[in-house]
Design a protein around this motif. Structure first.
Motif, PDB file in Angstrom:
ATOM      1  N   THR A  20      50.567  56.555  34.819  1.00  0.00           N
ATOM      2  CA  THR A  20      49.635  55.695  35.527  1.00  0.00           C
ATOM      3  C   THR A  20      50.381  54.427  35.885  1.00  0.00           C
ATOM      4  OG1 THR A  20      47.808  56.558  34.249  1.00  0.00           O
ATOM      5  CG2 THR A  20      47.433  54.494  35.387  1.00  0.00           C
ATOM      6  N   ARG A  21      50.424  54.126  37.157  1.00  0.00           N
ATOM      7  CA  ARG A  21      51.114  52.927  37.608  1.00  0.00           C
ATOM      8  C   ARG A  21      50.153  52.143  38.483  1.00  0.00           C
ATOM      9  NH1 ARG A  21      55.073  51.938  42.091  1.00  0.00           N
ATOM     10  NH2 ARG A  21      55.898  49.921  41.549  1.00  0.00           N
ATOM     11  N   THR A  22      49.941  50.911  38.111  1.00  0.00           N
ATOM     12  CA  THR A  22      49.073  50.051  38.892  1.00  0.00           C
ATOM     13  C   THR A  22      49.913  49.399  39.976  1.00  0.00           C
ATOM     14  OG1 THR A  22      47.789  49.633  36.912  1.00  0.00           O
ATOM     15  CG2 THR A  22      47.439  48.144  38.754  1.00  0.00           C
ATOM     16  N   THR A  23      49.474  49.527  41.217  1.00  0.00           N
ATOM     17  CA  THR A  23      50.225  48.921  42.312  1.00  0.00           C
ATOM     18  C   THR A  23      50.008  47.407  42.318  1.00  0.00           C
ATOM     19  OG1 THR A  23      48.434  49.072  43.927  1.00  0.00           O
ATOM     20  CG2 THR A  23      49.879  50.998  43.726  1.00  0.00           C
ATOM     21  N   THR A  24      50.866  46.716  43.002  1.00  0.00           N
ATOM     22  CA  THR A  24      50.751  45.265  43.114  1.00  0.00           C
ATOM     23  C   THR A  24      49.421  44.889  43.743  1.00  0.00           C
ATOM     24  OG1 THR A  24      53.142  45.062  43.290  1.00  0.00           O
ATOM     25  CG2 THR A  24      51.832  43.201  44.082  1.00  0.00           C
ATOM     26  N   LYS A  25      49.028  45.601  44.788  1.00  0.00           N
ATOM     27  CA  LYS A  25      47.747  45.300  45.439  1.00  0.00           C
ATOM     28  C   LYS A  25      46.587  45.491  44.473  1.00  0.00           C
ATOM     29  CE  LYS A  25      49.239  46.266  50.153  1.00  0.00           C
ATOM     30  NZ  LYS A  25      50.656  46.409  49.890  1.00  0.00           N
ATOM     31  N   GLU A  26      46.633  46.545  43.662  1.00  0.00           N
ATOM     32  CA  GLU A  26      45.576  46.767  42.670  1.00  0.00           C
ATOM     33  C   GLU A  26      45.546  45.641  41.634  1.00  0.00           C
ATOM     34  OE1 GLU A  26      45.383  51.651  42.687  1.00  0.00           O
ATOM     35  OE2 GLU A  26      46.816  50.638  41.381  1.00  0.00           O
ATOM     36  N   GLN A  27      46.718  45.182  41.216  1.00  0.00           N
ATOM     37  CA  GLN A  27      46.783  44.072  40.267  1.00  0.00           C
ATOM     38  C   GLN A  27      46.164  42.814  40.867  1.00  0.00           C
ATOM     39  OE1 GLN A  27      51.028  43.968  39.501  1.00  0.00           O
ATOM     40  NE2 GLN A  27      50.720  44.812  37.464  1.00  0.00           N
ATOM     41  N   ILE A  28      46.474  42.545  42.125  1.00  0.00           N
ATOM     42  CA  ILE A  28      45.925  41.370  42.804  1.00  0.00           C
ATOM     43  C   ILE A  28      44.410  41.479  42.886  1.00  0.00           C
ATOM     44  CG2 ILE A  28      45.779  40.174  45.041  1.00  0.00           C
ATOM     45  CD1 ILE A  28      48.822  40.851  45.360  1.00  0.00           C
ATOM     46  N   LEU A  29      43.899  42.638  43.266  1.00  0.00           N
ATOM     47  CA  LEU A  29      42.455  42.825  43.380  1.00  0.00           C
ATOM     48  C   LEU A  29      41.762  42.668  42.026  1.00  0.00           C
ATOM     49  CD1 LEU A  29      42.268  45.775  45.939  1.00  0.00           C
ATOM     50  CD2 LEU A  29      41.680  43.371  46.342  1.00  0.00           C
ATOM     51  N   GLU A  30      42.375  43.162  40.965  1.00  0.00           N
ATOM     52  CA  GLU A  30      41.796  43.015  39.623  1.00  0.00           C
ATOM     53  C   GLU A  30      41.716  41.542  39.220  1.00  0.00           C
ATOM     54  OE1 GLU A  30      40.301  45.231  37.540  1.00  0.00           O
ATOM     55  OE2 GLU A  30      40.484  46.579  39.248  1.00  0.00           O
ATOM     56  N   LEU A  31      42.769  40.785  39.510  1.00  0.00           N
ATOM     57  CA  LEU A  31      42.754  39.355  39.194  1.00  0.00           C
ATOM     58  C   LEU A  31      41.686  38.623  40.004  1.00  0.00           C
ATOM     59  CD1 LEU A  31      46.565  38.617  38.906  1.00  0.00           C
ATOM     60  CD2 LEU A  31      44.869  38.451  37.082  1.00  0.00           C
ATOM     61  N   ILE A  32      41.543  38.999  41.261  1.00  0.00           N
ATOM     62  CA  ILE A  32      40.537  38.357  42.109  1.00  0.00           C
ATOM     63  C   ILE A  32      39.119  38.719  41.642  1.00  0.00           C
ATOM     64  CG2 ILE A  32      39.566  38.389  44.449  1.00  0.00           C
ATOM     65  CD1 ILE A  32      42.513  38.364  45.442  1.00  0.00           C
ATOM     66  N   LYS A  33      38.928  39.965  41.186  1.00  0.00           N
ATOM     67  CA  LYS A  33      37.621  40.341  40.629  1.00  0.00           C
ATOM     68  C   LYS A  33      37.275  39.449  39.440  1.00  0.00           C
ATOM     69  CE  LYS A  33      37.521  45.262  41.587  1.00  0.00           C
ATOM     70  NZ  LYS A  33      37.613  46.594  40.970  1.00  0.00           N
ATOM     71  N   ALA A  34      38.268  39.194  38.596  1.00  0.00           N
ATOM     72  CA  ALA A  34      38.047  38.380  37.402  1.00  0.00           C
ATOM     73  C   ALA A  34      37.882  36.904  37.736  1.00  0.00           C
ATOM     74  CB  ALA A  34      39.210  38.575  36.427  1.00  0.00           C
ATOM     75  N   ASN A  35      38.559  36.437  38.810  1.00  0.00           N
ATOM     76  CA  ASN A  35      38.510  35.020  39.178  1.00  0.00           C
ATOM     77  C   ASN A  35      38.582  34.894  40.702  1.00  0.00           C
ATOM     78  OD1 ASN A  35      38.712  32.276  39.441  1.00  0.00           O
ATOM     79  ND2 ASN A  35      40.729  32.109  38.504  1.00  0.00           N
ATOM     80  N   PRO A  36      37.430  34.962  41.388  1.00  0.00           N
ATOM     81  CA  PRO A  36      37.425  34.916  42.856  1.00  0.00           C
ATOM     82  C   PRO A  36      38.008  33.639  43.465  1.00  0.00           C
ATOM     83  CG  PRO A  36      35.307  35.672  42.030  1.00  0.00           C
ATOM     84  CD  PRO A  36      36.093  35.195  40.850  1.00  0.00           C
ATOM     85  N   SER A  37      38.111  32.575  42.680  1.00  0.00           N
ATOM     86  CA  SER A  37      38.678  31.333  43.222  1.00  0.00           C
ATOM     87  C   SER A  37      40.152  31.170  42.859  1.00  0.00           C
ATOM     88  CB  SER A  37      37.860  30.128  42.744  1.00  0.00           C
ATOM     89  OG  SER A  37      37.889  30.059  41.330  1.00  0.00           O
TER      90      SER A  37
END
Length: 81
Positions: A20-37
């Motif tokens: 299982t490899r999380t792509t950079t885009k997926e990592q960015i989206l996960e961080l934004i989900k946790a902190n939209p600002s």
């Protein structure tokens, strides 16, 4: 999935390993989900990229998976579903 062929003492064994490899885009989206600002600098620091690296990936997602609401310095991110 990765398939490996092992040669041990004259026998051949095939093994399939699922990774299982999380792509950079997926990592960015996960961080934004946790902190939209979150700022690009904050995202870059958390995932180990430069601000320019984060900008590159965000630019590719803008309008497709991601929108920025509000002023450039401020506002928040919204993920498009």
């Amino acid at each position: 999935q990765v398939e490996l062929t092992l040669f041990l003492s004259g026998t051949t064994t095939k093994t399939t390993i699922t990774t299982t490899r999380t792509t950079t885009k997926e990592q960015i989206l996960e961080l934004i989900k946790a902190n939209p600002s979150a700022t690009m600098n904050e995202i870059a620091e958390k995932i180990g990229l430069t601000k320019d690296g984060v900008y590159y990936h965000i630019k590719q997602m803008l309008g497709k998976k991601l929108v920025h609401i509000g002023p450039t310095n401020g506002g928040h991110w919204e993920i498009i579903k």
